[in-house]
Design a protein around this motif. Structure first.
Motif, PDB file in Angstrom:
ATOM      1  N   VAL A 169       0.854  -1.186   0.000  1.00 30.00           N
ATOM      2  CA  VAL A 169       0.000   0.000   0.000  1.00 30.00           C
ATOM      3  C   VAL A 169       0.891   1.237   0.000  1.00 30.00           C
ATOM      4  O   VAL A 169       1.599   1.511   0.975  1.00 30.00           O
TER       5      VAL A 169
ATOM      6  N   THR B 252       1.135   5.079   0.141  1.00 30.39           N
ATOM      7  CA  THR B 252       0.325   6.223   0.550  1.00 30.39           C
ATOM      8  C   THR B 252       1.114   7.523   0.387  1.00 30.39           C
ATOM      9  O   THR B 252       2.333   7.525   0.255  1.00 30.39           O
TER      10      THR B 252
ATOM     11  N   SER C 218      -5.670   8.882   4.280  1.00 37.20           N
ATOM     12  CA  SER C 218      -5.243   7.985   5.346  1.00 37.20           C
ATOM     13  C   SER C 218      -6.423   7.340   6.066  1.00 37.20           C
ATOM     14  O   SER C 218      -6.291   6.254   6.617  1.00 37.20           O
TER      15      SER C 218
ATOM     16  N   LEU D 258      -6.931   4.384   4.224  1.00 38.31           N
ATOM     17  CA  LEU D 258      -5.774   3.520   4.023  1.00 38.31           C
ATOM     18  C   LEU D 258      -4.980   3.306   5.307  1.00 38.31           C
ATOM     19  O   LEU D 258      -5.195   2.349   6.017  1.00 38.31           O
ATOM     20  N   SER D 259      -4.066   4.211   5.606  1.00 35.85           N
ATOM     21  CA  SER D 259      -3.082   3.900   6.632  1.00 35.85           C
ATOM     22  C   SER D 259      -3.693   3.610   8.003  1.00 35.85           C
ATOM     23  O   SER D 259      -3.167   2.810   8.755  1.00 35.85           O
TER      24      SER D 259
ATOM     25  N   ILE E 250      -5.149  -0.158   7.625  1.00 41.05           N
ATOM     26  CA  ILE E 250      -4.406  -1.233   6.978  1.00 41.05           C
ATOM     27  C   ILE E 250      -4.367  -2.495   7.829  1.00 41.05           C
ATOM     28  O   ILE E 250      -4.623  -3.599   7.349  1.00 41.05           O
TER      29      ILE E 250
ATOM     30  N   GLN F 258       2.982  -1.116   4.185  1.00 34.18           N
ATOM     31  CA  GLN F 258       2.747   0.283   3.839  1.00 34.18           C
ATOM     32  C   GLN F 258       4.061   0.978   3.506  1.00 34.18           C
ATOM     33  O   GLN F 258       5.048   0.867   4.239  1.00 34.18           O
TER      34      GLN F 258
ATOM     35  N   HIS G 205       5.054   4.833   2.729  1.00 38.45           N
ATOM     36  CA  HIS G 205       4.530   6.200   2.682  1.00 38.45           C
ATOM     37  C   HIS G 205       5.500   7.083   1.912  1.00 38.45           C
ATOM     38  O   HIS G 205       6.687   7.163   2.251  1.00 38.45           O
TER      39      HIS G 205
END
Length: 423
Positions: free
Chosen positions: A22, A24, A134, A137-138, A141, A151, A153
């Protein structure tokens, strides 16, 4: 093409690790270029066939149908199912997907997380997604991807990346960086007005609209006032109550602190700003408030204020914060207590930086040209009472040195280019 080896190496290290990668970061910071150009070219160089790399760019009209996660999943399954060869899936701006009902399975609600977890079960498919929010997503996760996601970033260009591309005199390059920031597109623009126009339009037409539409914000005027205020206060301690009071005074109407808190959260979810919490160095606890807010890209901050508040000291502090978090460190604002007779005075350390069980303290000092300024900057470092390394990052010294206190004085450019060892 600007090389982003720091992030590319992480992608390469995590290939075929059984997890969804992922990626981000704020929009236009280079996530798509990292995945669809740099990583794509790497795969081709390794002999991966072009038709074995599946592209889905959800912010492009021709891919809109794949915003339905079931449609996306069925399309990919049609390619990889029953095939012994290996495939890569790239999904760009995954936050544009929507929740849908799976009518074939009793009308249950299905999200992109469900579909990506389903696709992850294919041993011949390695999945990569990018996203700019975020909250979707973050923050989710670990739970939504059932703990099976890596992840990565991505930040706007670091000064080292910026300078490796434009070259020239280092101080001139740093001046440009502190004014216009590190959004990759800036490096292709030569005219000063074009750079300013690009950043202003990017802020207004992309970030603000994204925040408003995604969060269904009704008071866009309050959001804009909040963004102006935070931009003018980088490096200063504040909290939602202080901000709401300031906005109330400026706008001559009551602005609720809970509304400010929600809008702050939305701007952080969009990776536009970040919050640094205050940490009691000796008490080893966090304060609830106030905190500091920094812009993810200093050029966007300057554009927001129409370049009216160019304060080198505060801008330098923001740039240092961004560099530290980009390197993966945990960064807090330090507080130490100085006792004078019956009085307790809180002294601030700009950054308490942790990497595992290692720690350093950093003061950002644009210049220390008087004894009073020097005492002010160094006093808080002297009060820590421990033996962790203490660093003063400065703009006014030609070379690095240790002073009589054992504090390391480091030139800003050396720090940003990685030429000075921190730990």
């Amino acid at each position: 093409m600007i090389q982003r080896d720091f992030y590319l190496d992480r992608l390469i290290r995590n290939m075929w690790n059984g997890e969804i990668k992922v990626i981000t970061g704020i929009r236009r910071c280079g996530k798509s270029v990292l995945l669809f150009d740099l990583f794509y070219e790497y795969l081709l160089e390794q002999g991966v066939k072009d038709d074995h790399i599946i592209w889905i760019e959800l912010d492009q009209r021709r891919y809109y149908k794949f915003r339905n996660p079931i449609t996306l999943c069925e399309y990919v399954e049609g390619i990889v199912a029953g095939n012994s060869e290996k495939f890569f899936l790239f999904v760009d701006e995954v936050q544009f997907t929507v929740k849908v009902k799976d009518e074939e399975n009793g009308g249950i609600e299905v999200t992109i997380y469900d579909m990506l977890n389903e696709l992850k079960s294919y041993k011949n498919l390695d999945v990569y997604v990018t996203g700019s929010n975020s909250r979707m997503l973050s923050k989710d996760i670990a739970t939504e991807f059932r703990g099976r996601a890596t992840q990565i970033h991505v930040y706007p260009l670091s000064f080292a990346e910026f300078y490796s591309y434009i070259g020239g005199d280092k101080r001139d390059a740093l001046g440009q960086y502190m004014l216009y920031g590190g959004m990759p597109r800036i490096t292709a623009l030569e005219n000063e007005e074009d750079k300013k126009s690009y950043l202003t339009n990017l802020y207004d037409e992309l970030y603000v609209k994204d925040i408003v539409e995604r969060n269904r914000i009704e008071r866009e005027d309050v959001l804009n006032a909040l963004l102006d205020y935070v931009a003018s206060q980088i490096g200063s301690l504040t909290n939602p109550t202080n901000i709401s009071n300031a906005l109330t005074s400026m706008r001559h109407e009551k602005i609720n602190s809970s509304l400010v808190s929600a809008y702050l959260s939305h701007t952080m979810d969009a990776f536009l700003i970040e919050m640094a919490r205050r940490y009691d160095v000796k008490g080893k606890t966090y304060f609830n408030y106030p905190n500091k807010y920094y812009y993810t890209d200093i050029g966007l901050r300057n554009a927001r204020l129409n370049y009216r508040q160019f304060e080198p000291g505060h801008i330098m502090e923001n740039v240092i914060y961004n560099e530290l978090v980009r390197r993966g460190y945990s960064v807090d604002v330090g507080v130490v207590i100085e006792r004078k007779h019956t009085e307790k005075i809180q002294r601030e350390i700009d950054f308490v930086v942790n990497s595992g069980d290692r720690r350093i303290y950093i003061q950002s000092a644009y210049q220390m040209d008087t004894d009073k300024k020097e005492n002010s900057e160094l006093q808080s470092l002297k009060l820590t009472g421990d033996f962790f390394k203490k660093i003063v990052i400065r703009m006014d010294i030609p070379h690095n040195f240790y002073d009589d206190n054992g504090f390391f004085h480091c030139n800003l450019i050396d720090f940003l280019l990685g030429d000075a060892e921190l730990f």
